[in-house]
Design an enzyme around this catalytic site. Structure first.
Site, PDB file in Angstrom:
ATOM      1  N   VAL A  32      39.297  39.098  29.005  1.00  0.00           N
ATOM      2  CA  VAL A  32      38.125  38.491  28.381  1.00  0.00           C
ATOM      3  C   VAL A  32      38.546  37.462  27.337  1.00  0.00           C
ATOM      4  O   VAL A  32      37.989  36.363  27.261  1.00  0.00           O
ATOM      5  CB  VAL A  32      37.222  39.567  27.750  1.00  0.00           C
ATOM      6  CG1 VAL A  32      36.084  38.926  26.955  1.00  0.00           C
ATOM      7  CG2 VAL A  32      36.656  40.490  28.830  1.00  0.00           C
ATOM      8  N   PRO A  52      48.445  42.009  19.784  1.00  0.00           N
ATOM      9  CA  PRO A  52      49.820  42.415  20.071  1.00  0.00           C
ATOM     10  C   PRO A  52      50.324  41.755  21.355  1.00  0.00           C
ATOM     11  O   PRO A  52      49.593  41.691  22.356  1.00  0.00           O
ATOM     12  CB  PRO A  52      49.716  43.931  20.241  1.00  0.00           C
ATOM     13  CG  PRO A  52      48.469  44.315  19.492  1.00  0.00           C
ATOM     14  CD  PRO A  52      47.535  43.167  19.682  1.00  0.00           C
ATOM     15  N   GLY A  55      50.019  43.324  24.964  1.00  0.00           N
ATOM     16  CA  GLY A  55      48.774  43.393  25.720  1.00  0.00           C
ATOM     17  C   GLY A  55      48.222  42.057  26.163  1.00  0.00           C
ATOM     18  O   GLY A  55      47.083  41.981  26.638  1.00  0.00           O
ATOM     19  N   ASP A 117      30.933  42.753  24.825  1.00  0.00           N
ATOM     20  CA  ASP A 117      30.350  43.989  25.363  1.00  0.00           C
ATOM     21  C   ASP A 117      29.533  44.801  24.364  1.00  0.00           C
ATOM     22  O   ASP A 117      29.177  45.945  24.645  1.00  0.00           O
ATOM     23  CB  ASP A 117      31.438  44.887  25.979  1.00  0.00           C
ATOM     24  CG  ASP A 117      32.060  44.272  27.228  1.00  0.00           C
ATOM     25  OD1 ASP A 117      31.337  43.536  27.924  1.00  0.00           O
ATOM     26  OD2 ASP A 117      33.247  44.520  27.490  1.00  0.00           O
TER      27      ASP A 117
END
Length: 279
Positions: A32, A52, A55, A117
């Site tokens: 996203v 980080p 990820g 979201d």
């Protein structure tokens, strides 16, 4: 006829937010976030990305490695100090509590924020977008169904002529040349410029507008603007591209292309009217 007031609710104010040279903080580096980064880069903003490295989505990593408008910090969100000098904040992380905390901090500082979201934590939404050069079309379901927005986007995209982005670029150049030839803001000159540009966009089809070059633009201004008329493409030295079979592209496309041309021409003309009202 005035609108039915009972229907005037439940929507959003759709805007083309000008972010050029603004500072946008993006928290998160996944799938996203990569989409958010792309949208913000298109708007010519500066980005600070906090996430980080472990990820990072491959596309996010690509943007970090190749864009000089991204300042990257390999860490988690540290607190209020990360919001200093920021004009907008976008979060795209799985940690709901941290997202809500960032949202609260932003609202204390009156910084526009979007939390992926979590619609109640969003001051604005990201719609499903179509982009072709300067052409941008957004479909919003106001946070209710991103998937349906994506389906609708694909259906609309199929109807947009392949030359739409090029046509808008060329018409933008023509408009600039016209303003240089007939300068002034507002008044009769401004109104006449607007009417003539609208007539050009309405009289020429998308493929013809995309064919404009500097020489043709000069002839169009000399033979069109100066004489208060709209010449045909052939009158300014242009020729419509033919297919290998020798038929114009619009004849091959059947009934879909005229419908699409009408849709885009209407949207383009509306945009040009708004643009002409600017200083």
């Amino acid at each position: 006829m005035p609108p039915d007031l009972s229907t005037l609710h439940g929507g959003s104010l759709l805007l083309a937010w000008q972010l050029k040279d603004k500072h946008v903080l993006i928290v998160g580096g996944g799938d996203v976030a990569s989409g958010r980064i792309e949208s913000v880069l298109v708007a010519d903003a500066r980005i600070t990305l906090i996430a980080p490295r472990a990820g990072l989505h491959p596309l996010t990593q690509y943007f970090v490695d190749n864009s000089d408008r991204i300042t990257y910090h390999d860490r988690l969100f540290a607190g209020p100090q990360d919001l200093d000098g920021v004009d907008m904040v976008l979060t795209a992380i799985d940690d709901v509590e941290t997202s809500r905390h960032i949202c609260a901090l932003c609202r204390e500082r009156r910084i526009p924020v979007n939390v992926a979201d979590i619609p109640p934590s969003c001051d604005f939404y990201f719609g499903s977008q179509i982009r072709s050069g300067p052409l941008q079309v957004m479909i919003s379901t106001n946070g209710r169904s991103p998937k349906l927005a994506n389906i609708i986007r694909r259906r609309i995209e199929e109807c947009i002529p392949e030359h739409a982005g090029e046509a808008i670029e060329k018409v933008g150049e023509l408009r600039t040349k016209l303003k240089e030839r007939a300068p002034g803001v507002g008044g009769e000159v401004g109104r006449r410029r607007m009417r003539w540009m609208v007539d050009v966009c309405s009289s020429w089809d998308m493929e013809e507008l995309a064919l404009l070059d500097d020489k043709m633009m000069k002839r169009l201004l000399d033979e069109g603007w100066e004489k208060n008329q709209v010449p045909k493409l052939e009158d300014v030295g242009g020729r419509t591209k033919k297919s290998a079979a020798g038929r114009p592209l619009e004849e091959q496309a059947g009934p879909l292309l005229p419908t699409a041309l009408g849709f885009i021409a209407g949207a383009a003309c509306t945009a040009f009217i708004l643009l002409f009202k600017r200083p």
